[in-house]
Write a protein that holds these residues in place. Structure first.
Motif, PDB file in Angstrom:
ATOM      1  N   ARG A  24     -14.808   6.925   2.417  1.00 12.57           N
ATOM      2  CA  ARG A  24     -13.576   7.144   3.189  1.00 12.57           C
ATOM      3  C   ARG A  24     -12.966   5.836   3.681  1.00 12.57           C
ATOM      4  N   ARG A  25     -12.897   4.831   2.779  1.00 11.53           N
ATOM      5  CA  ARG A  25     -12.303   3.544   3.131  1.00 11.53           C
ATOM      6  C   ARG A  25     -11.769   2.867   1.881  1.00 11.53           C
ATOM      7  N   LYS A  53      -6.669   2.774  -1.444  1.00 11.33           N
ATOM      8  CA  LYS A  53      -6.511   3.300  -0.089  1.00 11.33           C
ATOM      9  C   LYS A  53      -6.807   4.788  -0.122  1.00 11.33           C
ATOM     10  N   VAL A  54      -7.540   5.254   0.901  1.00 12.23           N
ATOM     11  CA  VAL A  54      -7.870   6.675   1.025  1.00 12.23           C
ATOM     12  C   VAL A  54      -7.397   7.137   2.390  1.00 12.23           C
ATOM     13  N   ASN A  55      -6.575   8.186   2.415  1.00 11.30           N
ATOM     14  CA  ASN A  55      -6.075   8.765   3.653  1.00 11.30           C
ATOM     15  C   ASN A  55      -6.244  10.276   3.551  1.00 11.30           C
ATOM     16  N   ASP A  56      -7.167  10.819   4.359  1.00 13.56           N
ATOM     17  CA  ASP A  56      -7.558  12.231   4.245  1.00 13.56           C
ATOM     18  C   ASP A  56      -8.044  12.461   2.812  1.00 13.56           C
ATOM     19  N   LYS A  59      -5.997  12.032   0.137  1.00 18.64           N
ATOM     20  CA  LYS A  59      -5.035  11.350  -0.733  1.00 18.64           C
ATOM     21  C   LYS A  59      -5.558   9.978  -1.141  1.00 18.64           C
ATOM     22  N   ASP A 103      -4.512   6.400  -3.167  1.00 19.48           N
ATOM     23  CA  ASP A 103      -3.512   5.519  -3.766  1.00 19.48           C
ATOM     24  C   ASP A 103      -4.248   4.277  -4.243  1.00 19.48           C
ATOM     25  N   ASP A 139      -3.029   7.675  -8.611  1.00 20.30           N
ATOM     26  CA  ASP A 139      -2.948   8.372  -7.330  1.00 20.30           C
ATOM     27  C   ASP A 139      -3.152   9.863  -7.506  1.00 20.30           C
ATOM     28  N   SER A 160      -5.000  13.569  -5.318  1.00 21.20           N
ATOM     29  CA  SER A 160      -5.814  14.148  -4.252  1.00 21.20           C
ATOM     30  C   SER A 160      -7.237  14.376  -4.736  1.00 21.20           C
TER      31      SER A 160
END
Length: 121
Positions: A22-23, A42-45, A47, A49, A60, A62
């Motif tokens: 998660r980073r 990059k990981v956000n929730d 998602k 990228d 990119d 999910s």
């Protein structure tokens, strides 16, 4: 380019580490090929990228679910269970499995029937 390409495999391994931990990460070292690759992940929730500088390509989507590799124009499926990632690379029709331990990734490519080893930073 397919998963049989060392660069694609290294980038997917780095994405596996990013989603499990998660980073984000900026580099992946391929111990099998003895080379490093500059990436931005990059990981956000759920998602993801990512950008692979050597391939000049974005990835990119999910996770769990589907990522899209714009350089290869193909989908990459990714499912997570604890520190393991299983998936399928549609461009090569190959399954893969990654085990993440901190910043280390052990990656098995069913298309080549080989293990590959990576470190992310």
């Amino acid at each position: 380019m397919t998963m049989k390409n060392n660069g694609t495999r290294a980038t997917v391994a780095a994405i596996c580490a990013a989603v499990v931990n998660r980073r984000g990460y900026s580099y992946v070292h391929d111990f099998t090929a003895n080379s490093s690759r500059h990436v931005t992940i990059k990981v956000n929730d759920n998602k993801v990228d990512a950008y692979d500088y050597a391939a000049s390509a974005s990835i990119d989507g999910s996770v769990p679910g589907d990522l899209y590799h714009y350089g290869e124009n193909t989908h990459i499926e990714m499912k997570i269970s604890n520190n393991k990632v299983e998936g399928f690379h549609y461009g090569s029709s190959d399954f893969y499995e990654a085990t993440v331990s901190g910043t280390s990734v052990e990656f098995y490519d069913f298309g080549t029937s080989n293990f590959y080893f990576y470190e992310v930073s």
